[in-house]
Structures are given as C-alpha cells and as structure tokens.
Design a protein around this motif. Structure first.
Motif, short mmCIF file in Angstrom:
data_model
loop_
_atom_site.label_atom_id
_atom_site.label_comp_id
_atom_site.label_asym_id
_atom_site.label_seq_id
_atom_site.Cartn_x
_atom_site.Cartn_y
_atom_site.Cartn_z
N MET A 253 0.60 -1.06 -0.01
CA MET A 253 -0.31 0.29 -0.17
C MET A 253 1.14 1.46 -0.24
SD MET A 253 -2.95 1.34 -0.06
CE MET A 253 -4.29 0.37 0.37
N GLN A 254 0.99 2.34 -1.17
CA GLN A 254 1.67 3.17 -0.68
C GLN A 254 0.68 5.14 -0.51
OE1 GLN A 254 4.38 2.76 -4.95
NE2 GLN A 254 2.54 2.48 -5.29
N TYR A 255 1.29 5.56 0.21
CA TYR A 255 0.50 6.55 1.00
C TYR A 255 0.54 8.17 -0.42
CZ TYR A 255 -0.61 3.88 4.44
OH TYR A 255 -0.82 2.20 5.23
N ARG A 256 -0.24 8.73 -0.09
CA ARG A 256 0.01 10.30 -1.17
C ARG A 256 1.06 10.88 -0.24
NH1 ARG A 256 -4.81 13.87 -0.90
NH2 ARG A 256 -5.65 12.21 -2.00
N ASP A 257 1.38 11.06 1.11
CA ASP A 257 2.71 11.76 1.49
C ASP A 257 4.13 10.67 1.52
OD1 ASP A 257 1.99 9.73 2.98
OD2 ASP A 257 1.88 10.87 4.87
N SER A 258 3.97 9.88 0.56
CA SER A 258 5.57 8.86 0.42
C SER A 258 5.69 8.67 -1.07
CB SER A 258 5.45 7.48 0.99
OG SER A 258 4.18 6.65 0.57
N ARG A 259 6.31 8.15 -1.77
CA ARG A 259 6.60 7.94 -3.35
C ARG A 259 5.42 7.47 -3.70
NH1 ARG A 259 12.21 6.46 -6.38
NH2 ARG A 259 11.10 4.01 -6.66
N GLN A 260 4.62 7.22 -5.05
CA GLN A 260 3.67 6.39 -5.42
C GLN A 260 3.94 5.91 -6.28
OE1 GLN A 260 0.17 8.75 -4.95
NE2 GLN A 260 -0.25 7.21 -2.46
N ASP A 261 4.41 4.79 -7.09
CA ASP A 261 4.38 4.52 -7.86
C ASP A 261 3.53 3.09 -8.74
OD1 ASP A 261 6.29 2.15 -8.45
OD2 ASP A 261 7.54 2.91 -7.03
N VAL A 262 3.16 2.75 -9.75
CA VAL A 262 2.05 2.07 -10.65
C VAL A 262 3.27 1.63 -11.69
CG1 VAL A 262 0.72 1.37 -11.45
CG2 VAL A 262 0.10 3.29 -9.99
N THR A 263 3.83 -0.09 -11.62
CA THR A 263 4.78 -0.09 -12.68
C THR A 263 5.86 0.72 -13.31
OG1 THR A 263 3.20 0.68 -15.14
CG2 THR A 263 3.02 -1.52 -14.21
N GLY A 264 6.29 0.46 -12.64
CA GLY A 264 7.63 1.53 -11.47
C GLY A 264 7.94 3.08 -12.34
N LEU A 265 6.35 3.76 -12.84
CA LEU A 265 6.11 5.25 -12.55
C LEU A 265 5.67 5.68 -11.36
CD1 LEU A 265 5.14 4.72 -16.29
CD2 LEU A 265 7.62 5.67 -15.45
N VAL A 266 6.40 6.83 -11.51
CA VAL A 266 5.45 7.65 -9.96
C VAL A 266 4.32 8.32 -10.46
CG1 VAL A 266 6.17 9.94 -8.63
CG2 VAL A 266 7.36 8.38 -9.29
N VAL A 267 2.81 8.33 -9.82
CA VAL A 267 2.01 8.65 -9.56
C VAL A 267 1.33 9.44 -8.82
CG1 VAL A 267 1.30 6.99 -11.23
CG2 VAL A 267 1.01 6.73 -8.80
N ASN A 268 2.36 10.16 -8.27
CA ASN A 268 1.88 11.37 -6.57
C ASN A 268 1.48 12.49 -7.24
OD1 ASN A 268 4.02 10.19 -5.90
ND2 ASN A 268 3.32 10.57 -4.27
N ARG A 269 1.98 13.01 -8.62
CA ARG A 269 1.71 14.48 -8.90
C ARG A 269 1.08 13.95 -10.91
NH1 ARG A 269 4.90 19.52 -8.01
NH2 ARG A 269 6.88 18.26 -8.11
N LYS A 270 1.82 13.63 -11.49
CA LYS A 270 1.75 13.11 -12.80
C LYS A 270 2.57 11.82 -12.59
CE LYS A 270 5.68 15.86 -14.68
NZ LYS A 270 6.32 16.43 -15.50
#
Length: 582
Positions: A253-270
C-alpha cells in the motif's frame, strides 16, 4: 469477411493455416511431427529484484506461427471492441494495459495519478496458471469467439508448451489478456462498488482511491503488523474464482505523503520516471562522455530478502534503452498537455542529453570506420561497390565472400531522427557536423576514437551549405570541392564526390557506368530528379533496390574507385594523427 468471422467459420487446421498465412503442411509438421524438444530453448533471465525468470524461446518456425496468431487475435480483439463502441485511441482505455496496442505502462499508471491510496498486488505465475485446457476452453465457450472445437484445439496447441502458456511465446500475452478479461470484469465491479479505480498490466493489479478509508474488501491491514497490507476477502475471492492466486511478496500500500509508483512510474502528481532513475542515468551518461565507459548500478534481493547493491560494466545499448524510456514518458506527458491545451513542460535538457549520447555511441565509441551518406540509397551503392572492389581495397573489405571492415551509418527510426536531427540530406549532415563539433569540444572528454567518421557528400549545388558549415566550424576558408577529403573536427571528415571533367559538379550516381544508368523497369527509365512523372520514370529508391541491389554481380563499379580512394586516404590520415596505442 472480417478476420474474426473467418476465424469463427474455420473448421480445420488448413483453415487456421490459411488465416495465419502459412502452409498447412508446415503448420502440421510444427505441431505434430517436429520433436517437442526442438520447438523451444529454455534459459533464465535475472529478475529486477532478485531471482530468475524462466523463458521458453520458440524456434523460428513456431515463432513465426505464434507471431501470426498474436496479430490475428489482436485484430479480432479490436473488431470486438469496435462492435461494442469501445474507444481505445489513447484517450479512453480498457482496464488491461499490458501487451495491447496503444496501451503502455504510461496509460496504466495514469489511471492512478493523484490518489490518497495506491494498492499494488501481483498474481503468482500468471502465464503458468493458464494451461492447455483453459486456452482451449476459452476459445470454445467465449461468446465473442465460440470457435469450432478443432480450431480451438489447434490454437491451444500453437500457444501452449508443457501444458501452459510459455513465457517467451509471442502469443502468450494476448491470450493471457483474453482469459484475464473475465477476472478484470469482476474486479472492475469490485472497484466501482468500493470507490476505487482499477487497472491491470499483465500480472500487476493496481487499485487506487481518494476516499478517507481504503475499502477492506480490496485490501486490509495485517492484525499483527499495521504496515503490512494484504488482499481483502472480496479481492481474494474474485481472483481465486478467476483461477489465479497472489504473489504475497509483492503486495504493498502506498500513501499520498510518500512516493507512489505504478509499473515503475511515479504517480503522485503526474506519470513520471522516478527522479532517482533520471539522476542515475544522467550520471552514467556524464561518466561515459568523460571516460568512455560507465558502471551500471542496480539492487537485488538475496535469498534472505536483504537488498544488496551491485555494480557491473554497462553497455551503450543498455544506456540508450534507459534514455529512450525517459524520453517516451516525456513524450507521453507532452502529448497529454497539448491535447488539453496546456503548455508542455520543458524537457529540452533531457532531449539534449539523449542526443549527445546517441552521437557519442554512433560516432565516437566506434569499433571501425563509419561512413555517413546523404541517404539509404547511397548505402546500397557503397556496400556493393566496396564488396565488388574488395581486392583493390583490402582496408575496406576482406574475406570470401567479402565482408565490410567499416560500418555504413543507418538512419534511425522517426523519434531517433527527431532527437539527433539526422534526417538525411544536406540539412541532416550540417546538423551532424555542428552538433558533433559542439559536443566534441565541450562535452566529450573520453580518449580519442580509434577510427574516423567519414561524411560522404554529393559535390553539387547542395554542397554549398555543407562547405559553409565546415568553414564555420574550422574557422578556415570555405572548401572548394576539389579536395580529396576535408578534416572537420576530431575524427570527423568530409569526402566530396570527385568533380567531373572541367570541374563539373557531381553526385554519387555519376560514378555508375552508362549501361547501369540506362537500365529500365518495364517501360520506365531512371530519373534522378526530386520530382518526376512516375508513369514514365522511377526514382533513386527503386534504382537502388531493383537495379543495384538485385544486379550487383553484373554491374561495373570501377567508377567508384575515385570515391573509395578518398575513403582510404581518410583512414590513413586519421591513423597518422592518432596512431594505435601499443
């Protein structure tokens, strides 16, 4: 009749062979007579975070059949989606993004941008779970296909090895998506009911939500360890019902206040490549330009689950792949912003970095002399001329049959050409010399290349711009065109085609004999003009392909000696300037 209708109407192996555009005898031999041990070769490749992945590579005949089957099924999928009114043009996508046309890791990651929670879970042995019976049964029972039992059997026989979809087969991805679609439908409903978004990339499932509390039906915290998240009962039940299971080691589980990535790509802002990845690639490029080599740094989990850092010498191909990956994500974001009427973010620095390394790889870190012509047709001329004249030019070709001892530069794909500005013609060659001069003087500090780069130019009106570019670089008077060769900068030279009688301008085609230039294709004659009446003439591309390439053994290439003499002179001149280190 559409391909899907043809497939549904098929009843025999011969019908399938016709749809795959192979001979029935060939398909029958591959499936039933060729020894099973000869159909695949097995090898392991290292996984990103430790361990190995088993790959089964099909032999060339089976691989051809599997490629054709994959394309046929992809076409059928597009036809099914079109009949339902589904739009998959890059703006609206289905939930499965892996191994599908117009779908990428970027489209998959975009589903989960700016979310409070991002939950990832992997399926265990995704391809291996799909056995022969599941493949055959799907094509028999699925309402969109409902194939004849013999056809379903043949498809399963083409696709499966050792009673499962092998990882390494060209058709395993599309078939796994078709079978996985049943699960996707159930998980989309679960996501909708729990306020989540859902997407799948191969065996990687992602759920995200902006709700204040993440649904326990999808994921729950472990009772003993609140930092550990596990699949919820609703998710577990539906995945098991679809015939799959989880890889418990890859649940997070990944939270907004840490780095979130999906299939190796960061998705926090874009959707973006992780900054650490970009910085690492930049450091490797800088090191390569300064020293001529670089180390690739990567991390793996050992048998005990401890993360260890490794270093090993990197290759230029690897680094170009990394730069291309960053560039593709930048292009994706640029298009998204442009489609929404927004100003694209400035990524010119990364594009320049990519261009610089492409130049370094193509023209500095070289293992033989390189000749750059104005276009691909010139490469065909030179390749055959050098081979036919090999006894006279042992420095350029050797062996029986002769093999070139130099490389003819091949212009890249559209995006590579855009980045390097190497588009062929006079303009592209001017860009080459100006960019290489700038990089050679200011950025490339590695030891001198072992071999020269030879730019071969037509000595006609277009050469005026090239000579002007040379003068601007060398700060010397503009070349006259009478020179056998011109040193530009570093290992870069220009060889103009020798002038004709009385100082007449020339192009490379002038060095063919009159008989070759008079060859016809049907009733059409050869025209070198940029524009011509194609009902009466054929152009340079057809001349190179249909005349020179196909009739090289009977063509008199002796006129090309005047050009090759200049190439040999450059090789000798550069060897004097930079003698080999003993």
């Amino acid at each position: 009749m559409s391909q899907l209708k043809q497939l549904k109407a098929a009843t025999t192996l011969s019908d399938v062979a016709r749809l795959l555009e192979v001979k029935p005898g060939m398909l029958s031999f591959v499936l039933y007579k060729k020894p099973k041990a000869a159909l695949y070769s097995k090898f392991d490749i290292p996984k990103r975070h430790g361990g190995t992945r088993e790959i089964w590579a099909p032999d060339k005949d089976l691989k051809l059949v599997q490629h054709r089957l994959a394309n046929l099924l992809q076409n059928c999928v597009e036809e099914i989606n079109s009949s339902r009114g589904h739009v998959e043009d890059g703006k609206r996508h289905g939930v499965a993004h892996g191994f599908k046309r117009k779908h990428t890791i970027m489209t998959n990651a975009r589903v989960h941008v700016t979310r409070r929670y991002v939950f990832n879970v992997d399926l265990h042995d995704f391809f291996g779970t799909i056995n022969f019976g599941r493949v055959r049964g799907f094509f028999l029972k699925d309402k969109n296909f409902a194939l004849h039992e013999k056809v379903a059997t043949v498809i399963a026989q083409i696709a499966c090895h050792e009673n499962k979809l092998p990882q390494g087969s060209p058709c395993s991805p599309v078939i796994s998506n078709l079978i996985g679609h049943v699960m996707d439908i159930m998980l989309v409903r679960l996501a909708s009911a729990t306020g989540c978004s859902y997407s799948r990339y191969a065996d990687d499932l992602t759920f995200s939500s902006n709700k204040s509390k993440f649904s326990s039906r999808v994921a729950r915290q472990d009772d003993a360890d609140k930092d550990l998240w596990l699949p919820g009962q609703g998710l577990k039940r539906l995945v098991a019902k679809a015939g799959f299971s989880f890889n418990d080691k890859k649940t997070r589980m990944q939270y907004r206040d840490s780095r979130q990535d999906v299939t190796g790509l960061v998705v926090n802002r874009k959707v973006n490549v992780p900054a650490t990845y970009r910085y690492t690639v930049r450091a490797m490029v800088d090191h390569a330009l300064k020293t001529g080599a670089f180390e690739r740094i990567f991390k793996k989990l050992d048998a005990a689950g401890v993360e260890t850092t490794f270093k090993q010498p990197g290759t230029n191909r690897q680094l170009i792949g990394m730069l291309s990956y960053i560039d593709q994500v930048d292009l994706y974001n640029r298009k998204l912003r442009e489609d929404n009427g927004l100003e694209p973010h400035d990524t010119s620095g990364r594009t320049e970095q990519f261009r610089r390394f492409l130049y370094f790889d193509a023209f500095h870190a070289i293992g033989s002399p390189v000749i750059v012509c104005e276009g691909p047709t010139d490469n065909i001329y030179l390749r055959h001329a050098i081979k036919r004249l090999a006894p006279k030019y042992p420095m350029l070709a050797a062996g029986t049959p002769p093999k070139l001892l130099l490389r003819l530069f091949k212009y890249g794909q559209r995006r590579t050409s855009e980045i390097t500005q190497l588009t062929g013609g006079v303009g592209g060659l001017c860009h080459l010399m100006k960019h290489y001069h700038s990089d050679f003087i200011n950025k490339i500090k590695a030891s001198a290349p072992k071999y020269p780069v030879i730019v071969l130019v037509d000595n006609d009106a277009g050469a005026k711009d090239i000579y002007g570019a040379i003068s601007g670089i060398t700060k010397k008077p503009r070349p006259t065109g009478r020179e056998q060769f011109i040193h530009v900068v570093g290992n870069m030279y220009v060889v103009p085609t020798p002038l004709g009688a009385g100082g007449a301008k020339t192009a490379i085609e002038d060095f063919f004999d009159a008989k070759t230039l008079a060859e016809t294709l049907g009733t059409k004659t050869f025209s070198r003009a940029p524009k011509f009446d194609d009902t009466k003439h054929f152009g340079k591309a057809a001349f190179a392909r249909e005349i020179v390439d196909k009739k090289a053994d009977s063509i008199d290439f002796s006129g090309f000696s005047a050009i090759l003499d200049g190439v040999v002179a450059v090789v000798a001149d550069y060897a004097k300037r930079h003698p080999p280190v003993p």
